[in-house]
Write a protein that holds these residues in place. Structure first.
Motif, PDB file in Angstrom:
ATOM      1  N   ASN A  17       0.861  -0.960   0.090  1.00  6.56           N
ATOM      2  CA  ASN A  17       0.154   0.124  -0.021  1.00  6.56           C
ATOM      3  C   ASN A  17       1.015   1.172   0.027  1.00  6.56           C
ATOM      4  OD1 ASN A  17      -2.261  -1.547  -0.067  1.00  6.56           O
ATOM      5  ND2 ASN A  17      -2.842  -1.303   2.195  1.00  6.56           N
ATOM      6  N   GLN A  18       1.950   1.364   0.807  1.00  5.62           N
ATOM      7  CA  GLN A  18       2.724   2.054   0.727  1.00  5.62           C
ATOM      8  C   GLN A  18       3.619   2.471  -0.644  1.00  5.62           C
ATOM      9  OE1 GLN A  18       6.876   2.486   2.938  1.00  5.62           O
ATOM     10  NE2 GLN A  18       5.475   3.003   4.520  1.00  5.62           N
ATOM     11  N   ARG A  38      -8.060   8.314  -4.252  1.00 14.55           N
ATOM     12  CA  ARG A  38      -8.798   8.012  -5.558  1.00 14.55           C
ATOM     13  C   ARG A  38      -7.903   7.101  -6.237  1.00 14.55           C
ATOM     14  NH1 ARG A  38      -8.939  10.996  -9.392  1.00 14.55           N
ATOM     15  NH2 ARG A  38      -8.336  12.850  -8.396  1.00 14.55           N
ATOM     16  N   GLN A  39      -6.583   7.759  -6.562  1.00 14.44           N
ATOM     17  CA  GLN A  39      -5.740   7.173  -7.487  1.00 14.44           C
ATOM     18  C   GLN A  39      -5.153   5.903  -6.859  1.00 14.44           C
ATOM     19  OE1 GLN A  39      -3.062   9.513  -9.661  1.00 14.44           O
ATOM     20  NE2 GLN A  39      -3.964  11.295  -9.127  1.00 14.44           N
ATOM     21  N   THR A  40      -5.102   5.423  -5.837  1.00 16.81           N
ATOM     22  CA  THR A  40      -4.648   4.323  -5.282  1.00 16.81           C
ATOM     23  C   THR A  40      -5.796   3.159  -4.913  1.00 16.81           C
ATOM     24  OG1 THR A  40      -4.447   4.799  -3.105  1.00 16.81           O
ATOM     25  CG2 THR A  40      -2.686   5.224  -4.251  1.00 16.81           C
ATOM     26  N   GLY A  41      -6.892   3.776  -4.709  1.00 17.41           N
ATOM     27  CA  GLY A  41      -8.100   2.852  -4.361  1.00 17.41           C
ATOM     28  C   GLY A  41      -7.846   2.655  -2.984  1.00 17.41           C
ATOM     29  N   LEU A  42      -7.020   3.198  -2.259  1.00 18.74           N
ATOM     30  CA  LEU A  42      -7.098   2.823  -0.749  1.00 18.74           C
ATOM     31  C   LEU A  42      -8.051   3.747   0.163  1.00 18.74           C
ATOM     32  CD1 LEU A  42      -3.035   2.850  -0.438  1.00 18.74           C
ATOM     33  CD2 LEU A  42      -4.525   0.860  -0.387  1.00 18.74           C
ATOM     34  N   ALA A  43      -8.344   3.403   1.447  1.00 20.41           N
ATOM     35  CA  ALA A  43      -9.232   4.053   2.244  1.00 20.41           C
ATOM     36  C   ALA A  43      -8.444   5.220   2.642  1.00 20.41           C
ATOM     37  CB  ALA A  43      -9.579   3.213   3.253  1.00 20.41           C
ATOM     38  N   PRO A  44      -9.306   6.576   2.601  1.00 20.32           N
ATOM     39  CA  PRO A  44      -8.569   7.563   3.226  1.00 20.32           C
ATOM     40  C   PRO A  44      -7.848   7.512   4.497  1.00 20.32           C
ATOM     41  CG  PRO A  44     -10.845   8.100   2.312  1.00 20.32           C
ATOM     42  CD  PRO A  44     -10.700   6.708   2.255  1.00 20.32           C
TER      43      PRO A  44
END
Lengths: 383, 383
Positions: A17-18, A38-44
């Motif tokens: 994720n990092q 948005r661009q990574t699809g990761l949770a804020p």
């Protein structure tokens, strides 16, 4: 992408994720935490935590915006710099860049075409000192060097090449590591051109593209599914030695009638040796622009043969775009228009309209690619 | 690979880990839980939990061994079956397989070479009933069908092809979905051959390989980094239309002197039309084996031209292996020996020794590939 921890573990998930966040930051665009999510699809919340870790490791800087999600994030200058070194037949260029691959300073110097490897590396080291001075930066800030060579490379060793005779058999990676005392990554110069055009040039947005460098030698860099493709032995992209005429001139490669015999700076000069004796590529191109019909015809024939070889490439690989770079690309449409005609004559209908465009980065393509290579290979992790 | 949940979440991690286990099971090898842990890199406890989930969903069966880690795991028969349908110029083959891609039954029937799409699909449906009977299986157990067509396909639509005239412009995916009422995946037959040889044939273990199908048409399937490569428009692999002689015979593709004009069943028959009028490939090969020097020479010339085109492929892509299949491959070394000579004459030294081998799966390659395609595209998830 470097991922630590055993696969499938939560440690490797955190590291992956990092890495997603770092890869977005490396693109160099101005981004907020909301953009990163948005661009990574990761949770804020995951993004916030990763940015906090990277910031406390000094790898990113943050600028307050409207709320936490509006915070602007960028790679920190303190995260380090990289250098690109591009060797040509008779020059070496060096550039300093940041970790987004943006060039901060660059210099170029001529080299004797038969220079030994050591002399080339010494010249590169001098240029590196100069670009560090130009950008008011210190050697200690360098994380990694990307190096381009106009020759096939396997395991860092320069294979037989008429272009760089003083380097043949040399382990270029080891020699450069010794010269600079830094992590070195080496690539064929056409591969670096392909990388540069894909990331920052005319091939941006095309998952599959081929960059053909037409200079004294002719080679291609192939980007497939957004990554450089090397082949099983590292020699993919040798378009210069496709046989166009099995009874054509005997080539240094041991075959006959290779593309290089029809489309290269040497072939162009040979075609014009009676009309414009001793003229270089730029003089021949200038003459063509001024209406010298022989020069126009010579470039046209070089383009038709190039198009023929490109037809083999598009029939086999069906890329979205072909980019033409190298010294001959300075002829522009005088070469490319007939290359498109040649391609259309020899390619299947379905791929006959594959666009053939001039390199956007021009003679700097391999140098920009060397900086990008170094930037992309620099590990950035905050544990 | 299908992964559920937003990227970077623990739900997607669980799904991705499950997929790793399923992918190992799909290879069909007999595995214990300990093997699964080793091959996926997942922790033994994670593997145990995934196997438990898959077993309670009826997707895997387990057999006790020495302790939990010694438990043998296999995909369950109840997880379902798949079918492969392979259309040729003048035949259709259908096979039934399990989710490891193992064939359980297969049948083949001739078709009129100009058959309309509907008639071809009707014949395939009849064969499918027969193979289900042969294997004592029910239509309801079918999860998915893989379909091979000897034509370029884009978005499921058959593009202009002299090989399958009754299918041109047809949306083959839609037509097959209507015929069978099942999920359908379609591929060019050469691509399926490449997949089959990579997974179960002579190209196993090679990350990069090229499968060339030499029959009435000549096409290639390209596996790069262990995956089928399609190109930007889905037409990659058109080796049959590489120009070998720009003044050669005019080709149906609109170019001249294409490989197909020198190396294809039609070209071989044309070369032999005076010596062995009306002879088919198998008769010409048999004559060569009995010492007919004209037949030997015709196959030799076909091989030399094939080798020339293969040289372009290995110069550009540097695969670890080239596999030759299709009807002409039945000539064996009579074709391949001169193909290797042709390759060596036209390829760069570094890649001149790229092995050229006969297809291991022979005329069944595309059919095996169709079953593998269906098996690999069948989703197996236990939530």
């Amino acid at each position: 992408m470097s991922v630590t921890g055993s696969p499938g573990s939560t440690a490797s998930l955190r590291s992956a994720n990092q890495q997603r966040v770092v890869d977005v930051l490396r693109s160099g665009d101005q981004v907020t935490q909301a953009d990163l999510a948005r661009q990574t699809g990761l949770a804020p919340a995951t993004v916030s935590s990763i940015v906090r870790d990277l910031a406390s490791a000094g790898l990113v800087t943050t600028e307050p915006g409207s709320g936490r999600r509006g915070t602007t994030v960028a790679l920190a200058a303190a995260a380090g710099l990289v250098a690109g070194v591009d060797f040509g037949h008779s020059h070496v260029s060096v550039a300093l860049g940041d970790l987004t691959g943006t060039l901060l300073a660059e210099r170029r110097t001529p080299l004797d075409s038969g220079h030994p490897c050591d002399a080339g590396l010494d010249a590169a080291a001098d240029l590196l000192d100069e670009v560090l001075d130009d950008a008011d930066a210190k050697f200690d800030s360098l994380r990694c060097i990307g190096m381009g060579l106009p020759a096939p490379l396997t395991d860092g060793i320069v294979r037989s090449s008429a272009i760089l005779p003083g380097w043949v058999g040399v382990n270029a990676l080891d020699a450069a590591r010794q010269q600079f005392g830094l992590e070195i990554h080496a690539e064929n110069d056409a591969n670096l051109g392909a990388l540069a055009e894909h990331r920052h040039g005319v091939a941006r947005g095309h998952a599959n593209s081929v960059f053909v460098k037409v200079s004294s030698g002719v080679g291609a860099g192939i980007v497939l599914e957004d990554r450089l493709f090397h082949g099983s032995g590292g020699t993919a992209g040798e378009i210069g030695h496709l046989t166009l005429d099995e009874s054509g001139p005997v080539c240094r490669c041991g075959s006959r009638g290779c593309l290089e015999a029809y489309t290269s700076t040497g072939a162009l000069q040979a075609m014009m040796h009676t009309q414009l004796p001793g003229a270089g590529v730029d003089e021949i191109v200038a003459a063509a622009r001024q209406g010298n019909v022989s020069a126009v015809r010579a470039l046209e024939d070089a383009g038709l043969h190039l198009g023929w070889a490109l037809a083999s490439v598009v029939n086999l690989l069906n890329p979205g775009l072909v980019v033409v770079g190298g010294d001959m690309a300075r002829a522009g449409e005088l070469l490319l228009e007939s290359a498109r005609i040649g391609l259309r004559r020899h390619a299947l209908d379905a791929v006959a309209a594959t666009p053939v465009e001039a390199s956007e980065l021009g003679e700097r393509a391999s140098l920009v690619g060397a900086v990008l290579l170094a930037a992309e290979r620099t590990e950035l992790t905050a544990v």
